[in-house]
Design a protein around this motif. Structure first.
Motif, PDB file in Angstrom:
ATOM      1  N   PRO B 190      18.180 -25.394 -53.126  1.00  0.00           N
ATOM      2  CA  PRO B 190      17.728 -25.297 -54.520  1.00  0.00           C
ATOM      3  C   PRO B 190      16.643 -24.237 -54.715  1.00  0.00           C
ATOM      4  CG  PRO B 190      17.223 -27.485 -53.593  1.00  0.00           C
ATOM      5  CD  PRO B 190      17.909 -26.718 -52.514  1.00  0.00           C
ATOM      6  N   ASN B 191      16.014 -23.797 -53.637  1.00  0.00           N
ATOM      7  CA  ASN B 191      14.942 -22.821 -53.773  1.00  0.00           C
ATOM      8  C   ASN B 191      15.392 -21.372 -53.513  1.00  0.00           C
ATOM      9  OD1 ASN B 191      13.003 -24.859 -54.315  1.00  0.00           O
ATOM     10  ND2 ASN B 191      13.138 -25.408 -52.124  1.00  0.00           N
ATOM     11  N   ALA B 192      16.644 -21.226 -53.095  1.00  0.00           N
ATOM     12  CA  ALA B 192      17.153 -19.882 -52.820  1.00  0.00           C
ATOM     13  C   ALA B 192      17.341 -19.143 -54.146  1.00  0.00           C
ATOM     14  CB  ALA B 192      18.480 -19.999 -52.073  1.00  0.00           C
ATOM     15  N   PRO B 193      17.540 -17.814 -54.109  1.00  0.00           N
ATOM     16  CA  PRO B 193      17.880 -17.084 -55.347  1.00  0.00           C
ATOM     17  C   PRO B 193      19.140 -17.679 -55.969  1.00  0.00           C
ATOM     18  CG  PRO B 193      17.405 -15.550 -53.562  1.00  0.00           C
ATOM     19  CD  PRO B 193      17.427 -16.913 -52.944  1.00  0.00           C
ATOM     20  N   MET B 216      25.602 -23.022 -56.939  1.00  0.00           N
ATOM     21  CA  MET B 216      25.871 -23.030 -55.507  1.00  0.00           C
ATOM     22  C   MET B 216      24.549 -22.981 -54.732  1.00  0.00           C
ATOM     23  SD  MET B 216      29.098 -23.133 -56.057  1.00  0.00           S
ATOM     24  CE  MET B 216      30.092 -22.955 -54.620  1.00  0.00           C
ATOM     25  N   GLU B 217      23.668 -22.095 -55.198  1.00  0.00           N
ATOM     26  CA  GLU B 217      22.348 -21.939 -54.568  1.00  0.00           C
ATOM     27  C   GLU B 217      21.320 -21.822 -55.683  1.00  0.00           C
ATOM     28  OE1 GLU B 217      21.722 -21.616 -51.243  1.00  0.00           O
ATOM     29  OE2 GLU B 217      23.731 -21.270 -50.415  1.00  0.00           O
ATOM     30  N   GLY B 218      20.086 -22.264 -55.409  1.00  0.00           N
ATOM     31  CA  GLY B 218      18.998 -22.058 -56.354  1.00  0.00           C
ATOM     32  C   GLY B 218      19.014 -23.051 -57.499  1.00  0.00           C
ATOM     33  N   THR B 219      18.248 -22.719 -58.554  1.00  0.00           N
ATOM     34  CA  THR B 219      18.091 -23.618 -59.692  1.00  0.00           C
ATOM     35  C   THR B 219      18.078 -22.787 -60.974  1.00  0.00           C
ATOM     36  OG1 THR B 219      16.792 -25.120 -58.328  1.00  0.00           O
ATOM     37  CG2 THR B 219      16.568 -25.378 -60.709  1.00  0.00           C
ATOM     38  N   LEU B 220      18.711 -23.333 -62.021  1.00  0.00           N
ATOM     39  CA  LEU B 220      18.723 -22.659 -63.321  1.00  0.00           C
ATOM     40  C   LEU B 220      17.922 -23.476 -64.313  1.00  0.00           C
ATOM     41  CD1 LEU B 220      21.632 -20.870 -65.044  1.00  0.00           C
ATOM     42  CD2 LEU B 220      20.520 -22.734 -66.295  1.00  0.00           C
ATOM     43  N   CYS B 251      19.069 -30.827 -70.369  1.00  0.00           N
ATOM     44  CA  CYS B 251      18.192 -31.294 -69.313  1.00  0.00           C
ATOM     45  C   CYS B 251      17.230 -30.169 -68.918  1.00  0.00           C
ATOM     46  CB  CYS B 251      18.995 -31.779 -68.101  1.00  0.00           C
ATOM     47  SG  CYS B 251      19.818 -30.450 -67.232  1.00  0.00           S
ATOM     48  N   GLN B 252      16.298 -30.453 -68.034  1.00  0.00           N
ATOM     49  CA  GLN B 252      15.251 -29.495 -67.672  1.00  0.00           C
ATOM     50  C   GLN B 252      15.739 -28.403 -66.734  1.00  0.00           C
ATOM     51  OE1 GLN B 252      12.270 -29.272 -69.168  1.00  0.00           O
ATOM     52  NE2 GLN B 252      13.345 -30.805 -70.427  1.00  0.00           N
ATOM     53  N   GLU B 253      16.624 -28.818 -65.798  1.00  0.00           N
ATOM     54  CA  GLU B 253      17.115 -27.819 -64.846  1.00  0.00           C
ATOM     55  C   GLU B 253      18.390 -28.311 -64.192  1.00  0.00           C
ATOM     56  OE1 GLU B 253      13.876 -27.724 -61.983  1.00  0.00           O
ATOM     57  OE2 GLU B 253      14.946 -29.199 -60.768  1.00  0.00           O
ATOM     58  N   LEU B 254      19.113 -27.353 -63.627  1.00  0.00           N
ATOM     59  CA  LEU B 254      20.299 -27.674 -62.854  1.00  0.00           C
ATOM     60  C   LEU B 254      20.136 -26.956 -61.518  1.00  0.00           C
ATOM     61  CD1 LEU B 254      22.941 -27.155 -65.668  1.00  0.00           C
ATOM     62  CD2 LEU B 254      22.530 -29.320 -64.479  1.00  0.00           C
ATOM     63  N   SER B 255      20.250 -27.739 -60.449  1.00  0.00           N
ATOM     64  CA  SER B 255      19.995 -27.109 -59.153  1.00  0.00           C
ATOM     65  C   SER B 255      21.222 -27.186 -58.260  1.00  0.00           C
ATOM     66  CB  SER B 255      18.790 -27.776 -58.482  1.00  0.00           C
ATOM     67  OG  SER B 255      19.074 -29.131 -58.268  1.00  0.00           O
ATOM     68  N   ALA B 256      21.122 -26.563 -57.111  1.00  0.00           N
ATOM     69  CA  ALA B 256      22.252 -26.394 -56.190  1.00  0.00           C
ATOM     70  C   ALA B 256      23.065 -27.678 -56.071  1.00  0.00           C
ATOM     71  CB  ALA B 256      21.751 -25.977 -54.815  1.00  0.00           C
ATOM     72  N   ASP B 282      15.397 -11.467 -62.215  1.00  0.00           N
ATOM     73  CA  ASP B 282      14.218 -11.014 -61.487  1.00  0.00           C
ATOM     74  C   ASP B 282      14.300 -11.271 -59.990  1.00  0.00           C
ATOM     75  OD1 ASP B 282      13.242 -10.286 -63.928  1.00  0.00           O
ATOM     76  OD2 ASP B 282      12.228 -12.222 -64.257  1.00  0.00           O
ATOM     77  N   ARG B 283      15.148 -12.180 -59.583  1.00  0.00           N
ATOM     78  CA  ARG B 283      15.247 -12.501 -58.157  1.00  0.00           C
ATOM     79  C   ARG B 283      16.731 -12.668 -57.833  1.00  0.00           C
ATOM     80  NH1 ARG B 283      13.750 -17.442 -54.516  1.00  0.00           N
ATOM     81  NH2 ARG B 283      14.399 -18.674 -56.286  1.00  0.00           N
ATOM     82  N   PRO B 284      17.476 -11.553 -57.898  1.00  0.00           N
ATOM     83  CA  PRO B 284      18.925 -11.669 -57.765  1.00  0.00           C
ATOM     84  C   PRO B 284      19.368 -12.042 -56.357  1.00  0.00           C
ATOM     85  CG  PRO B 284      18.271  -9.369 -57.890  1.00  0.00           C
ATOM     86  CD  PRO B 284      17.007 -10.167 -58.030  1.00  0.00           C
ATOM     87  N   ALA B 285      20.519 -12.685 -56.310  1.00  0.00           N
ATOM     88  CA  ALA B 285      21.144 -12.977 -55.022  1.00  0.00           C
ATOM     89  C   ALA B 285      21.601 -11.664 -54.417  1.00  0.00           C
ATOM     90  CB  ALA B 285      22.330 -13.915 -55.227  1.00  0.00           C
ATOM     91  N   SER B 286      21.659 -11.637 -53.097  1.00  0.00           N
ATOM     92  CA  SER B 286      22.014 -10.377 -52.446  1.00  0.00           C
ATOM     93  C   SER B 286      23.489 -10.050 -52.678  1.00  0.00           C
ATOM     94  CB  SER B 286      21.708 -10.456 -50.956  1.00  0.00           C
ATOM     95  OG  SER B 286      22.365 -11.578 -50.411  1.00  0.00           O
TER      96      SER B 286
END
Lengths: 380, 602
Positions: B190-193, B216-220, B251-256, B282-286
């Motif tokens: 959930p903390n990844a880009p 899939m990864e990270g949080t929106l 809701c507040q967020e959606l995570s991995a 600002d913190r794009p996935a590779s």
């Protein structure tokens, strides 16, 4: 000249009785009748004639046509009485044409004698075919021999202006047998011949039987062959389905095609009188009761001033070999024929129409697709 | 934050009519996501058309809370998938958003073509597949046999799988417990880009596009600036939330691992195409998630309104549909015969039919559509490549170096009795036989390579007709191959009718030209003049028919003075004439023209 014609009137009397209805016919007629009904019908006809003499008007009649149905079943006596009653209320012109339709099987000496005496001078007879099996398939009650005899008998009683009807496009009819019929009819030397293509009308026994009829191309060939043959035999075509010796066109029917007035007497009869087209009810009892009790027997009516009937005029005149004279058209309707002429000109190169001296007319080939041409010319 | 180990993301896959939608309804009911009162039949299929055809056209997703027998509450995300080959790509993206799939098999019918095709798709996406045997209430049900088929043909252990009746609500709990036990929980940091997969999007007139996605990864979170990695479009997230059966729940967020939606005043679904990867600007996935493919039209046809004045209505309607359907493409075209219209591209024949029906029903348009066409590739002698989706644009043969047509991989599954009917049919359609496998004693699978052009007209209908409905068809675009193509023009009275031109393989051109000529002859009413009907390749006429000139159209008897009746009869003819369409100098009823366009190959 024109005013003179307008004062004249044609009268059509419908006799809606038949011994038996022909299988293809959708004209209004009934087969159940007795002397009492025929007498009452005659009475009603006479009373309806009175309507046209109200206020002392007196019209001159140059054509009287008694059609049906089968007028001959009305009986010579009643027909003679009818002609006489018309004569009491209208002035006949000196050359009045008085036609009665007669079926071959109901023609006899007494009938012709009475008609002749009453002043009838033209007989129209439905012969239809010279082939007895075709006559049977049409549901006719006579064979060809009977028709031949009826023609001879008619002449014997000095009614020489005879018109004979023929039909083509019949079940089992080949080109050869059709031309045989045409020749056989011409051999009887009538003054006038009508040739009608069989039209399968809904609500007729023949329609329900769903017969195998010659296809459109064959029927068109039959038509054109008859036009040629009759022309060669001295019968001039003057309307889609009508041919005559010179001077023997049907004066009565010509009224229809020239927008001249006529009144229809009897049930299911059509009138064009005083700028109105109207017809009477298609029901003998309602007709008789209505007339005798003084109620209206008008079924449908439209009232359009004659000068606004240019479309009708075109529709009807294009049925005739006289066609449309540009000058006559603008005189009658106060408008130019130019736009219509442009449309008609398209049909000249294909041989469907011709034009000469400001007169447009269809050729026989054009007559036979006249619905399409009329719709196109009138933009309907 | 949601405990990942309690999340289960899954799809339901099935052959058509095996009961996918009914099972989905039961699952919703059991999770009390929907009360009985709100329960309309087949809730997931919103569109009328979907209900009628029994197919799901657009993917839908719902989040359900399931209180399992172990006492824990699980978050279920059921991602519904379309069930037709035309939408294979959409299906694959929906499946990519899941860890597991319930494979519904009709206990009476057993394994069928789409059962296999969908299973393969699920396997390609590494899903755990849970077979379920449905319709056990039917007298003809034979769950043991169906299970054996699944083990033999697909190679999935099936003997312990639930036997259910979705219709009767029998044994639905077993399915739910099976999901808890056997669908793997999602993984992902959930903390990844941010990396989220778009599996659907829908246009809403109030909030703009609603994007459906799986993280899939990270949080929106709302306020986050996100970027679509393929389209390049960036937006600030306004709202995110869960997808509930009867609406959305912010809701507040959606995570991995989670599935949900976001809105960002997006104007068009084109910017958020299925398969694209959402990342944080600002913190794009590779790198983006694999498997993205821009949607590709396979079938094209001209769409016109019967009444030419409705052209603007057609444009508006297409624009509205496109808001929700990025795979629908169209551009204006005009035809001498049909007036102004649009050349539209579709994913396949079903997609085409669905769009046509929606245009007619929802927008009240009467359409005329031209013969469908595939896209041909033409190398011209000047070295340029032309893509031809409209016969009208086919280059002059003198300028063609090479023409290519699309080929598809075709798989047909049928009882062996019909192989004798199927093989000649494929051969007639230039099919190239690859192999034939017995799936078991009752089913064979035939593989062909076949020109797409031969498939799109009526292949499916003909296949059904010759196999009494038993055979099923699956196809996928494969490659372009060099082909001896010709453009055939149809001429009426010497004038070309653009709407009837078609491109075909030289060997097939004559037969089709003949049939179109015959159909035209049947349907063109006689005119004032003789009308030659010709089919020509270049200047060479290859087929000809003649409509003879009209010779009889007359009222023989105009008698007894009944002029009114005659007028009425002529006016009746005029009514018929109104519906006539002018093709150059030739008049033809619109219906007849459509009959010609609905050319069937039989």
């Amino acid at each position: 000249m024109k005013n003179n014609i307008d004062k004249h009137l044609g009268i059509y009397v419908h006799i809606p009785f038949c011994r038996k209805k022909c299988d293809y016919c959708d004209f209004y007629s009934v087969c159940a009748y007795d002397d009492n009904l025929l007498d009452r019908y005659l009475k009603a006809l006479v009373k309806q004639l009175d309507d046209y003499t109200l206020g002392g008007s007196r019209y001159t009649v140059d054509t009287l046509y008694i059609g049906g149905g089968t007028p001959s079943v009305f009986g010579g006596k009643r027909l003679a009485a009818l002609v006489k009653e018309v004569g009491k209320r209208f002035d006949f012109t000196r050359d009045v044409e008085i036609t009665v339709e007669v079926n071959p099987e109901s023609a006899d000496k007494a009938l012709f004698k009475q008609l002749k005496k009453a002043g009838v001078n033209r007989i129209s007879m439905g012969v239809q075919s010279s082939c007895d099996s075709q006559l049977a398939a049409l549901g006719r009650l006579h064979d060809f021999k009977t028709a031949e005899n009826a023609v001879l008998l008619c002449r014997k009683y000095c009614i020489n202006n005879i018109s004979l009807d023929l039909m083509y496009g019949l079940e089992g009819q080949s080109m050869d047998s059709w031309l045989e019929s045409v020749e056989a009819i011409a051999a009887l030397d009538p003054m006038h011949i009508s040739c009608y293509a069989l039209t399968l009308e809904e609500h007729t026994p023949m329609y329900r039987r769903d017969p195998v009829l010659p296809d459109d191309d064959t029927v068109a060939d039959m038509y054109l062959a008859a036009v040629d043959k009759l022309g060669a035999l001295g019968y001039e075509q003057y309307e889609i389905s009508n041919f005559s010796r010179r001077g023997y066109r049907s004066a009565h029917n010509s009224r229809y095609w020239d927008l001249r007035p006529y009144i229809g007497i009897g049930a299911a009869a059509h009138s064009f009188f005083g700028d109105k087209r109207y017809s009477t009810v298609r029901d003998i009892d309602r007709y008789i009761n209505g007339i005798l009790s003084g109620d209206s027997v008008v079924d449908e009516a439209d009232d359009v001033a004659v000068k606004n009937r240019s479309g009708e005029y075109i529709m009807l005149r294009l049925r005739t070999s006289d066609g449309i004279d540009e000058a006559e058209f603008s005189r009658r309707f106060g408008s130019e024929f130019d736009n219509y002429a442009e449309k008609l000109k398209k049909y000249i190169p294909t041989g469907h129409a011709e034009c000469g001296g400001g007169v447009y007319r269809l050729t026989p080939k054009g007559f036979f697709i006249s619905n399409t041409i009329i719709c196109d010319v009138l933009d309907i | 934050m949601m405990d990942q180990s309690k999340i289960r993301n899954f799809s339901i896959i099935a052959h058509i009519d095996h009961g996918k939608s009914t099972l989905a309804d039961r699952l919703l009911e059991k999770c009390e996501a929907v009360s009985q009162r709100e329960m309309t039949s087949q809730l997931l299929d919103n569109m009328d058309l979907e209900k009628e055809r029994g197919i799901t056209i657009k993917a839908r997703a719902v989040r359900l809370d399931y209180k399992a027998q172990d006492g824990e509450t699980y978050e279920f995300n059921l991602i519904d998938t379309p069930g037709h080959v035309d939408f294979n790509y959409e299906v694959s993206r929906s499946l990519a958003a899941c860890e597991g799939a319930i494979l519904v098999v009709d206990a009476a019918q057993g394994v069928e073509a789409q059962t296999l095709a969908n299973t393969y798709l699920a396997l390609e996406n590494n899903l755990e597949i849970l077979p379920v045997f449905n319709k056990i209430d039917l007298p003809a049900a034979d769950p043991q046999k169906a299970k054996q088929e699944v083990e033999d043909i697909i190679g999935l252990p099936a003997m312990d799988a639930p036997e259910i009746s979705a219709k009767q609500g029998i044994n639905i709990e077993a399915v739910l417990e099976d999901i808890v036990a056997n669908v793997p929980a999602p993984e992902g940091d959930p903390n990844a880009p941010l990396k989220a997969l778009i599996f659907d999007s829908q246009y809403d007139p109030y909030v703009g596009v609603i994007v459906y996605f799986r993280v899939m990864e990270g949080t929106l979170r709302p306020g986050m600036k996100v970027k679509m990695m393929a389209s390049g479009a960036s937006y600030e997230v306004l709202e995110c939330g869960y997808l509930r059966p009867l609406g959305i729940e912010p809701c507040q967020e959606l995570s991995a691992g989670e599935v949900g939606y976001f809105t960002a005043s997006i104007k068009t679904v084109k910017d958020t195409s299925v398969g694209d990867t959402i990342t944080e600007a600002d913190r794009p996935a590779s790198e983006a998630l694999p498997g993205y493919r821009p949607s590709q039209s396979m079938v094209y046809c001209g769409v016109y309104t019967e009444d030419g004045s409705k052209y603007p209505d057609l444009r508006d309607a297409l624009e509205k549909l496109q808001l929700n359907d990025a795979s629908l493409v169209f551009e204006p075209e005009s035809s001498a015969a049909l007036g102004f219209g649009f050349r539209c591209g579709f994913l396949g024949m079903l997609h085409m039919e669905v769009i046509q029906e929606r245009l007619e029903r929802e927008f009240n348009l009467n359409l005329i559509t031209t013969l469908p066409s595939v896209i041909y590739e033409v190398d011209k002698t000047d070295g340029t490549l032309v893509l031809v989706d409209n016969p009208h644009n086919y280059p002059d043969p003198a300028h063609i170096a090479e023409a290519r047509e699309p080929y598809a991989k075709v798989s047909i599954i049928s009882p062996p009795d019909y192989v004798g009917n199927i093989m000649p049919m494929c051969q007639e359609r230039r099919g190239e036989f690859k192999d034939m496998q017995y799936l078991d004693t009752h089913l064979v699978e035939l593989h062909y390579r076949m020109p797409l052009n031969e498939i799109i007209y009526d292949f499916f209908d003909a296949l059904k007709a010759r196999t009494k409905g038993y055979a099923s068809l699956d196809y996928a675009m494969e490659e372009y191959r060099s082909s001896d193509l010709v453009k055939v023009d149809m001429l009426l009275n010497g004038e070309q009718v653009d709407a009837l031109s078609f491109i075909a393989h030289r060997e097939k051109a004559y037969g089709r030209a003949r049939r179109i000529c015959e159909k035209l002859k049947e349907n063109i009413p006689r005119q004032m003049f003789e009308v030659p009907i010709q089919a020509a390749i270049g200047g060479k006429v290859i087929a000809r028919e003649t409509v003879k000139a009209m010779r009889k159209d007359v009222l023989a008897k105009c008698y007894g003075g009944d002029i009114t009746r005659k007028k009425k009869l002529l006016e009746k003819q005029k009514e018929g004439k109104k519906k006539m369409r002018s093709l150059g100098t030739v008049q033809m009823p619109t219906e007849a023209f459509m009959a010609v366009l609905r050319l069937d190959e039989e």
